[in-house]
Motif scaffolding. Structure first.
Motif, mmCIF file in Angstrom:
data_model
loop_
_atom_site.group_PDB
_atom_site.id
_atom_site.type_symbol
_atom_site.label_atom_id
_atom_site.label_comp_id
_atom_site.label_asym_id
_atom_site.label_seq_id
_atom_site.Cartn_x
_atom_site.Cartn_y
_atom_site.Cartn_z
ATOM 1 N N THR A 263 -72.927 133.759 17.090
ATOM 2 C CA THR A 263 -73.438 132.757 18.264
ATOM 3 C C THR A 263 -72.444 131.182 18.239
ATOM 4 O O THR A 263 -72.390 130.873 17.447
ATOM 5 C CB THR A 263 -75.296 132.357 18.305
ATOM 6 N N ILE A 264 -72.451 131.271 19.360
ATOM 7 C CA ILE A 264 -72.239 129.837 19.721
ATOM 8 C C ILE A 264 -72.953 128.982 21.015
ATOM 9 O O ILE A 264 -72.605 129.482 22.126
ATOM 10 C CB ILE A 264 -70.126 129.810 20.153
ATOM 11 N N GLU A 265 -72.685 128.082 19.930
ATOM 12 C CA GLU A 265 -73.006 126.840 20.997
ATOM 13 C C GLU A 265 -72.950 125.899 21.179
ATOM 14 O O GLU A 265 -72.251 124.989 20.293
ATOM 15 C CB GLU A 265 -74.938 126.046 20.614
ATOM 16 N N LEU A 266 -72.133 125.287 22.774
ATOM 17 C CA LEU A 266 -72.183 124.000 22.785
ATOM 18 C C LEU A 266 -72.883 123.148 23.429
ATOM 19 O O LEU A 266 -73.195 123.243 24.629
ATOM 20 C CB LEU A 266 -70.452 124.359 23.703
ATOM 21 N N ARG A 267 -72.696 121.660 23.563
ATOM 22 C CA ARG A 267 -73.148 121.086 24.043
ATOM 23 C C ARG A 267 -72.342 119.767 23.893
ATOM 24 O O ARG A 267 -71.723 119.080 23.404
ATOM 25 C CB ARG A 267 -74.658 120.610 23.308
ATOM 26 N N ASN A 268 -72.456 118.955 25.355
ATOM 27 C CA ASN A 268 -71.353 118.168 26.016
ATOM 28 C C ASN A 268 -70.383 118.218 25.483
ATOM 29 O O ASN A 268 -69.221 117.277 25.086
ATOM 30 C CB ASN A 268 -71.970 116.831 24.533
ATOM 31 N N LEU B 12 -63.392 113.457 25.903
ATOM 32 C CA LEU B 12 -64.075 114.878 25.676
ATOM 33 C C LEU B 12 -65.297 115.049 25.889
ATOM 34 O O LEU B 12 -66.026 116.036 25.975
ATOM 35 C CB LEU B 12 -63.588 115.323 23.670
ATOM 36 N N VAL B 13 -66.581 114.321 25.725
ATOM 37 C CA VAL B 13 -67.489 114.056 26.375
ATOM 38 C C VAL B 13 -67.733 114.690 27.381
ATOM 39 O O VAL B 13 -66.915 114.393 28.698
ATOM 40 C CB VAL B 13 -68.281 113.282 26.292
ATOM 41 N N SER B 14 -68.480 115.738 27.885
ATOM 42 C CA SER B 14 -68.891 116.170 29.258
ATOM 43 C C SER B 14 -68.956 114.821 30.390
ATOM 44 O O SER B 14 -70.266 113.861 30.052
ATOM 45 C CB SER B 14 -70.533 117.276 29.026
ATOM 46 N N ARG B 15 -68.765 115.160 31.938
ATOM 47 C CA ARG B 15 -69.101 114.127 32.669
ATOM 48 C C ARG B 15 -70.182 113.375 32.264
ATOM 49 O O ARG B 15 -71.339 114.192 32.702
ATOM 50 C CB ARG B 15 -68.315 114.419 33.524
ATOM 51 N N GLY B 16 -70.946 112.102 32.745
ATOM 52 C CA GLY B 16 -71.349 111.605 32.924
ATOM 53 C C GLY B 16 -73.010 111.507 31.570
ATOM 54 O O GLY B 16 -74.090 111.106 32.158
ATOM 55 N N GLN B 17 -72.491 112.027 30.738
ATOM 56 C CA GLN B 17 -72.704 112.325 29.258
ATOM 57 C C GLN B 17 -72.819 111.343 28.243
ATOM 58 O O GLN B 17 -71.968 111.180 27.644
ATOM 59 C CB GLN B 17 -73.057 113.781 28.938
ATOM 60 N N LYS B 18 -73.738 110.797 27.332
ATOM 61 C CA LYS B 18 -72.903 109.976 26.366
ATOM 62 C C LYS B 18 -73.160 110.660 25.202
ATOM 63 O O LYS B 18 -72.357 110.016 24.233
ATOM 64 C CB LYS B 18 -74.146 108.541 26.554
ATOM 65 N N GLY B 19 -73.617 112.031 25.168
ATOM 66 C CA GLY B 19 -73.257 112.716 23.740
ATOM 67 C C GLY B 19 -74.705 112.716 22.658
ATOM 68 O O GLY B 19 -75.729 112.362 23.851
ATOM 69 N N ASN C 165 -70.110 108.783 19.584
ATOM 70 C CA ASN C 165 -70.029 107.805 19.112
ATOM 71 C C ASN C 165 -70.744 106.068 18.998
ATOM 72 O O ASN C 165 -70.850 104.898 20.209
ATOM 73 C CB ASN C 165 -68.740 107.474 20.935
ATOM 74 N N ASP C 166 -70.069 105.797 17.835
ATOM 75 C CA ASP C 166 -70.733 104.494 17.137
ATOM 76 C C ASP C 166 -70.240 102.929 17.586
ATOM 77 O O ASP C 166 -69.035 102.398 16.455
ATOM 78 C CB ASP C 166 -71.048 104.829 16.102
ATOM 79 N N ARG C 167 -70.768 102.760 18.833
ATOM 80 C CA ARG C 167 -69.909 101.429 18.940
ATOM 81 C C ARG C 167 -68.241 101.564 19.352
ATOM 82 O O ARG C 167 -67.200 100.488 18.133
ATOM 83 C CB ARG C 167 -70.363 99.882 17.726
ATOM 84 N N GLY C 168 -67.930 102.865 19.393
ATOM 85 C CA GLY C 168 -66.173 102.580 19.819
ATOM 86 C C GLY C 168 -65.701 103.793 18.720
ATOM 87 O O GLY C 168 -64.742 103.723 18.311
ATOM 88 N N LYS C 169 -66.502 103.856 18.111
ATOM 89 C CA LYS C 169 -65.681 104.633 16.483
ATOM 90 C C LYS C 169 -66.766 105.723 16.279
ATOM 91 O O LYS C 169 -67.925 106.255 16.668
ATOM 92 C CB LYS C 169 -66.112 103.759 15.051
ATOM 93 N N VAL C 170 -65.758 107.293 16.216
ATOM 94 C CA VAL C 170 -66.493 108.299 16.179
ATOM 95 C C VAL C 170 -66.800 108.986 15.273
ATOM 96 O O VAL C 170 -66.273 108.560 13.618
ATOM 97 C CB VAL C 170 -65.166 109.749 16.330
ATOM 98 N N VAL C 171 -68.167 109.030 14.573
ATOM 99 C CA VAL C 171 -68.724 109.030 12.979
ATOM 100 C C VAL C 171 -69.633 111.092 13.688
ATOM 101 O O VAL C 171 -69.626 111.307 14.632
ATOM 102 C CB VAL C 171 -69.443 108.677 12.650
ATOM 103 N N VAL C 172 -69.915 111.532 11.894
ATOM 104 C CA VAL C 172 -70.179 112.927 12.137
ATOM 105 C C VAL C 172 -72.251 112.067 12.475
ATOM 106 O O VAL C 172 -72.337 111.754 11.244
ATOM 107 C CB VAL C 172 -69.700 113.465 11.376
ATOM 108 N N HIS C 173 -72.381 112.400 13.444
ATOM 109 C CA HIS C 173 -73.686 112.345 13.571
ATOM 110 C C HIS C 173 -74.179 112.789 13.006
ATOM 111 O O HIS C 173 -75.968 112.363 12.831
ATOM 112 C CB HIS C 173 -74.455 112.214 15.348
ATOM 113 N N ARG C 174 -73.908 114.620 12.642
ATOM 114 C CA ARG C 174 -75.013 114.997 11.551
ATOM 115 C C ARG C 174 -74.454 116.299 11.637
ATOM 116 O O ARG C 174 -73.500 116.915 12.176
ATOM 117 C CB ARG C 174 -76.747 115.191 12.446
ATOM 118 N N GLY D 259 -69.711 121.766 38.110
ATOM 119 C CA GLY D 259 -69.305 120.712 37.475
ATOM 120 C C GLY D 259 -69.217 121.007 36.152
ATOM 121 O O GLY D 259 -68.286 120.600 34.781
ATOM 122 N N PHE D 260 -69.783 122.201 35.866
ATOM 123 C CA PHE D 260 -70.263 122.939 34.457
ATOM 124 C C PHE D 260 -70.614 124.017 34.261
ATOM 125 O O PHE D 260 -70.619 124.134 35.101
ATOM 126 C CB PHE D 260 -71.686 121.892 33.690
#
Length: 391
Positions: free
Chosen positions: A5-10, A67-74, A98-107, A353-354
């Protein structure tokens, strides 16, 4: 290992998309712009994130906002469910923010479920550079055994936890998943590169563009003659008339591929061989690699290949998958699809669009038509794959 299985979000066009029940051979179809290349880019993204870090992988794709889907914050999310070597189903989840301009591993989570109803063990569970890893993985599933966890802190919150943990033998499944990401291969074959002579040298594996095919052929001939003979046998089956292929050194120290046609006394060098012949040979060199890639992705293999060779090539892909590799291939060709099984075909549908993903075998109409003798490629050409268009 096998991805199920592959699941993709945003992730760009894939705001919320799932590919389930993936077989060892998966054929992806869809109109131009529906996201076939983006889907394959997910594997490249994970490899980049592993070998470098998440921030670098995102930057290579234009930054978080691109990279993030249009209109989405992540966050941007990728979940891979795979069957590891002992047969258990594992889940790897990666969320990127996106943590205040820095890309981080959220989980970042790697987990198993103990039986059908048991609670899953989170072997790896990290967020923004901090988390825990189970240290008694070998005891997993044994009665009365509880998880022993160790807290760890990463130096960089954009580094994947599996990058470090996968190097240690006590984290076997982490190491297996890491190996899958590091050794997957995408084929973006260019006929013009394969035709030219190559510097004599050493190459064990075919490159992405195929420009080192002569070097790899020479390596197989000298070091793995049994595998090279399998390539030749496949060439004889798939391309009538070809009796022998050799990488011939020239006086200036280069290698040139020469193809012997049984109808002629002298062999042809690669520049005078048909596109279909040279491309089929390059694919066979890739598919009969003595150390096959755990996952192989091929975009539009029909390019420069004669239609009558496409089903032959698909059979070779299927053989590769049955020998242990997993294959993803995208196509626009009805002739290629005609050789596919309905359960191997997934199609991408773009709405508002998606992109969403459909499985051909879930369609009752397609199942009935194939059962009556219709071929998948012909059905697609007739427009019966809803939402899929031709070039």
């Amino acid at each position: 290992m096998q991805i199920e299985t592959i699941e993709l979000r945003n992730y760009r066009l894939f705001r919320d998309a799932v590919l389930t029940d993936l077989p060892r051979l998966t054929i992806v179809v869809g109109a131009n712009g529906s996201g076939k290349s983006t889907l394959f880019d997910v594997f490249a993204f994970l490899k980049d994130a592993l070998t470098q870090n998440v921030a670098s992988a995102v930057a290579r794709r234009g930054g978080f906002n691109e990279l993030v889907s249009r209109g989405q914050k992540g966050p941007i999310g990728i979940t891979i469910k795979f069957r590891e070597s002992s047969g258990r189903l594992a889940t790897y989840q990666l969320d990127i923010a996106n943590d205040r301009g820095k890309v981080v591993v959220h989980r970042e989570v790697l987990k198993f479920r103990r039986g059908r109803r048991g609670q899953p063990w989170h072997f790896v569970d990290f967020s923004r550079g901090k988390g825990t890893a189970i240290t008694n993985e070998a005891m997993y599933g044994q009665k009365g055994v509880t998880a022993e966890r160790e807290e760890r802190v990463l130096a960089d919150p954009s580094v994947l936890a599996i990058k470090g943990l996968g190097q240690f033998t006590e984290f076997r499944v982490v190491a297996e998943f890491r190996d899958l990401l590091e050794n997957w291969h995408i084929s973006d074959f260019h006929i013009s590169d394969a035709r030219s002579s190559a510097e004599a040298g050493y190459a064990e594996h075919l490159s992405m563009g195929g420009e080192n095919v002569a070097q790899v052929a020479q390596y197989l001939y000298e070091n793995h003659p049994d595998q090279f003979e399998k390539v030749l046998q496949a060439m004889r089956r798939r391309v009538p008339g070809i009796d022998r292929v050799e990488a011939k050194p020239t006086e200036d120290g280069r290698l040139v591929l020469r193809f012997q046609d049984g109808s002629f006394k002298d062999p042809f060098i690669a520049r005078y061989v048909s596109d279909g012949t040279i491309k089929m040979f390059a694919y066979l060199v890739l598919l009969y690699d003595p150390k096959p890639h755990p996952l192989l992705a091929v975009e539009e293999p029909e390019n420069q290949l004669y239609p009558e060779l496409l089903q032959e090539l698909l059979e070779e892909f299927r053989g590769y998958a049955l020998r242990g590799g997993q294959v993803f291939a995208s196509t626009h060709s009805p002739d290629f699809l005609n050789g596919a099984k309905l359960e191997e075909i997934y199609w991408l549908v773009k709405k508002e669009g998606f992109t969403t993903v459909e499985r051909a075998s879930d369609s009752e109409l397609l199942r009935n038509l194939v059962a009556e003798g219709d071929l998948p490629g012909a059905l697609w050409k007739q427009g019966l794959f809803k939402g899929v268009g031709l070039r």
